[in-house]
Write a protein that holds these residues in place. Structure first.
Motif, PDB file in Angstrom:
ATOM      1  N   ALA A  55       0.819  -1.224   0.000  1.00  0.00           N
ATOM      2  CA  ALA A  55       0.000   0.000   0.000  1.00  0.00           C
ATOM      3  C   ALA A  55       0.847   1.265   0.000  1.00  0.00           C
ATOM      4  O   ALA A  55       0.352   2.338   0.341  1.00  0.00           O
ATOM      5  CB  ALA A  55      -0.967   0.009   1.181  1.00  0.00           C
ATOM      6  N   GLY A  56       2.100   1.150  -0.401  1.00  0.00           N
ATOM      7  CA  GLY A  56       2.954   2.325  -0.434  1.00  0.00           C
ATOM      8  C   GLY A  56       2.658   3.267  -1.589  1.00  0.00           C
ATOM      9  O   GLY A  56       2.956   4.449  -1.522  1.00  0.00           O
ATOM     10  N   ARG A  57       2.103   2.743  -2.656  1.00  0.00           N
ATOM     11  CA  ARG A  57       1.736   3.559  -3.805  1.00  0.00           C
ATOM     12  C   ARG A  57       0.348   3.168  -4.286  1.00  0.00           C
ATOM     13  O   ARG A  57      -0.027   1.998  -4.216  1.00  0.00           O
ATOM     14  CB  ARG A  57       2.730   3.365  -4.955  1.00  0.00           C
ATOM     15  CG  ARG A  57       4.093   3.998  -4.756  1.00  0.00           C
ATOM     16  CD  ARG A  57       4.981   3.711  -5.970  1.00  0.00           C
ATOM     17  NE  ARG A  57       4.347   4.166  -7.204  1.00  0.00           N
ATOM     18  CZ  ARG A  57       4.536   3.589  -8.383  1.00  0.00           C
ATOM     19  NH1 ARG A  57       5.332   2.543  -8.498  1.00  0.00           N
ATOM     20  NH2 ARG A  57       3.951   4.062  -9.455  1.00  0.00           N
ATOM     21  N   LYS A  58      -0.358   4.188  -4.794  1.00  0.00           N
ATOM     22  CA  LYS A  58      -1.669   3.952  -5.368  1.00  0.00           C
ATOM     23  C   LYS A  58      -1.756   4.685  -6.695  1.00  0.00           C
ATOM     24  O   LYS A  58      -1.121   5.732  -6.890  1.00  0.00           O
ATOM     25  CB  LYS A  58      -2.762   4.428  -4.408  1.00  0.00           C
ATOM     26  CG  LYS A  58      -2.746   3.697  -3.071  1.00  0.00           C
ATOM     27  CD  LYS A  58      -3.801   4.228  -2.121  1.00  0.00           C
ATOM     28  CE  LYS A  58      -3.715   3.483  -0.773  1.00  0.00           C
ATOM     29  NZ  LYS A  58      -4.743   3.977   0.182  1.00  0.00           N
ATOM     30  N   SER A  59      -2.531   4.137  -7.594  1.00  0.00           N
ATOM     31  CA  SER A  59      -2.702   4.739  -8.910  1.00  0.00           C
ATOM     32  C   SER A  59      -4.179   4.735  -9.259  1.00  0.00           C
ATOM     33  O   SER A  59      -4.898   3.777  -8.933  1.00  0.00           O
ATOM     34  CB  SER A  59      -1.911   3.941  -9.954  1.00  0.00           C
ATOM     35  OG  SER A  59      -2.112   4.460 -11.249  1.00  0.00           O
ATOM     36  N   TYR A  60      -4.640   5.817  -9.913  1.00  0.00           N
ATOM     37  CA  TYR A  60      -6.052   5.947 -10.262  1.00  0.00           C
ATOM     38  C   TYR A  60      -6.207   6.398 -11.706  1.00  0.00           C
ATOM     39  O   TYR A  60      -5.402   7.179 -12.217  1.00  0.00           O
ATOM     40  CB  TYR A  60      -6.741   6.970  -9.358  1.00  0.00           C
ATOM     41  CG  TYR A  60      -6.768   6.596  -7.902  1.00  0.00           C
ATOM     42  CD1 TYR A  60      -5.779   7.048  -7.031  1.00  0.00           C
ATOM     43  CD2 TYR A  60      -7.778   5.790  -7.392  1.00  0.00           C
ATOM     44  CE1 TYR A  60      -5.797   6.693  -5.686  1.00  0.00           C
ATOM     45  CE2 TYR A  60      -7.806   5.437  -6.049  1.00  0.00           C
ATOM     46  CZ  TYR A  60      -6.807   5.892  -5.203  1.00  0.00           C
ATOM     47  OH  TYR A  60      -6.836   5.539  -3.881  1.00  0.00           O
ATOM     48  N   ALA A  61      -7.289   5.950 -12.325  1.00  0.00           N
ATOM     49  CA  ALA A  61      -7.679   6.501 -13.619  1.00  0.00           C
ATOM     50  C   ALA A  61      -8.129   7.940 -13.404  1.00  0.00           C
ATOM     51  O   ALA A  61      -8.695   8.283 -12.355  1.00  0.00           O
ATOM     52  CB  ALA A  61      -8.807   5.678 -14.219  1.00  0.00           C
ATOM     53  N   ASP A  62      -7.886   8.779 -14.403  1.00  0.00           N
ATOM     54  CA  ASP A  62      -8.268  10.194 -14.274  1.00  0.00           C
ATOM     55  C   ASP A  62      -9.760  10.351 -13.987  1.00  0.00           C
ATOM     56  O   ASP A  62     -10.167  11.260 -13.262  1.00  0.00           O
ATOM     57  CB  ASP A  62      -7.910  10.946 -15.559  1.00  0.00           C
ATOM     58  CG  ASP A  62      -6.412  11.140 -15.718  1.00  0.00           C
ATOM     59  OD1 ASP A  62      -5.986  11.433 -16.850  1.00  0.00           O
ATOM     60  OD2 ASP A  62      -5.672  11.002 -14.721  1.00  0.00           O
ATOM     61  N   SER A  63     -10.558   9.453 -14.530  1.00  0.00           N
ATOM     62  CA  SER A  63     -12.010   9.590 -14.407  1.00  0.00           C
ATOM     63  C   SER A  63     -12.519   9.363 -12.979  1.00  0.00           C
ATOM     64  O   SER A  63     -13.649   9.741 -12.665  1.00  0.00           O
ATOM     65  CB  SER A  63     -12.714   8.617 -15.355  1.00  0.00           C
ATOM     66  OG  SER A  63     -12.322   7.277 -15.062  1.00  0.00           O
ATOM     67  N   VAL A  64     -11.693   8.767 -12.109  1.00  0.00           N
ATOM     68  CA  VAL A  64     -12.151   8.475 -10.747  1.00  0.00           C
ATOM     69  C   VAL A  64     -11.324   9.189  -9.675  1.00  0.00           C
ATOM     70  O   VAL A  64     -11.643   9.086  -8.487  1.00  0.00           O
ATOM     71  CB  VAL A  64     -12.160   6.954 -10.467  1.00  0.00           C
ATOM     72  CG1 VAL A  64     -12.955   6.218 -11.538  1.00  0.00           C
ATOM     73  CG2 VAL A  64     -10.755   6.396 -10.350  1.00  0.00           C
ATOM     74  N   LYS A  65     -10.275   9.893 -10.071  1.00  0.00           N
ATOM     75  CA  LYS A  65      -9.438  10.600  -9.098  1.00  0.00           C
ATOM     76  C   LYS A  65     -10.259  11.567  -8.274  1.00  0.00           C
ATOM     77  O   LYS A  65     -11.086  12.305  -8.792  1.00  0.00           O
ATOM     78  CB  LYS A  65      -8.317  11.347  -9.816  1.00  0.00           C
ATOM     79  CG  LYS A  65      -7.146  10.486 -10.225  1.00  0.00           C
ATOM     80  CD  LYS A  65      -6.067  11.315 -10.908  1.00  0.00           C
ATOM     81  CE  LYS A  65      -4.908  10.431 -11.347  1.00  0.00           C
ATOM     82  NZ  LYS A  65      -3.877  11.202 -12.092  1.00  0.00           N
ATOM     83  N   GLY A  66     -10.036  11.528  -6.961  1.00  0.00           N
ATOM     84  CA  GLY A  66     -10.747  12.410  -6.057  1.00  0.00           C
ATOM     85  C   GLY A  66     -12.101  11.871  -5.614  1.00  0.00           C
ATOM     86  O   GLY A  66     -12.713  12.418  -4.692  1.00  0.00           O
ATOM     87  N   ARG A  67     -12.558  10.797  -6.259  1.00  0.00           N
ATOM     88  CA  ARG A  67     -13.856  10.208  -5.899  1.00  0.00           C
ATOM     89  C   ARG A  67     -13.716   8.790  -5.352  1.00  0.00           C
ATOM     90  O   ARG A  67     -14.470   8.397  -4.455  1.00  0.00           O
ATOM     91  CB  ARG A  67     -14.792  10.179  -7.113  1.00  0.00           C
ATOM     92  CG  ARG A  67     -15.079  11.538  -7.701  1.00  0.00           C
ATOM     93  CD  ARG A  67     -16.165  11.462  -8.781  1.00  0.00           C
ATOM     94  NE  ARG A  67     -15.772  10.620  -9.908  1.00  0.00           N
ATOM     95  CZ  ARG A  67     -16.459   9.550 -10.302  1.00  0.00           C
ATOM     96  NH1 ARG A  67     -17.557   9.172  -9.669  1.00  0.00           N
ATOM     97  NH2 ARG A  67     -16.039   8.850 -11.350  1.00  0.00           N
TER      98      ARG A  67
END
Length: 125
Positions: A55-67
């Motif tokens: 859990a040291g790094r996380k990655s998100y698709a732009d469409s879901v970032k912040g949500r």
């Protein structure tokens, strides 16, 4: 190799929240990055989020970032996807997947596999 099992999907109104869970068996769960993907009707499966083995790094698709927020509990062998401010465009079958190489932290979507059966998320407008 036992497939992961997703749960937590359902029907929710736009603006609502859901928390998905993915339970994976095996003592090596904590050695692998995990990811969530989704597939809407008539569309290709797309990457949503990933988390490294520790859990040291996380990655998100732009469409879901912040949500959306991905997390994991290596004691419970479970990875979660907290989904807030849901939109009708989030409607899809959500799948959990495992990185193919232990301790690899690149989180490249093409490196994930061992798919579960998926859980349906439907967001009404």
């Amino acid at each position: 190799q036992v497939q992961p099992v997703e749960s937590g999907g359902g029907l929710v109104q736009a603006g609502g929240s859901l928390r998905l869970s993915c339970a994976a068996s095996g003592r090596t769960f904590s050695s692998y990055a995990m990811a969530w993907f989704r597939q809407a009707p008539g569309k290709e499966r797309e990457f949503v989020a990933a988390v490294t083995w520790n859990a040291g790094r996380k990655s998100y698709a732009d469409s879901v970032k912040g949500r959306f927020t991905i997390s994991r509990d290596n004691v419970k062998n479970t990875v979660y996807l907290q989904m807030n401010s849901l939109e009708p465009e989030d409607t899809a079958v959500y799948y959990c997947a495992r990185e193919s190489v232990p301790y690899r932290a690149t989180m490249t979507p093409q490196n994930f596999g061992s798919w579960g059966q998926g859980t349906q998320v439907t967001v009404s407008s």
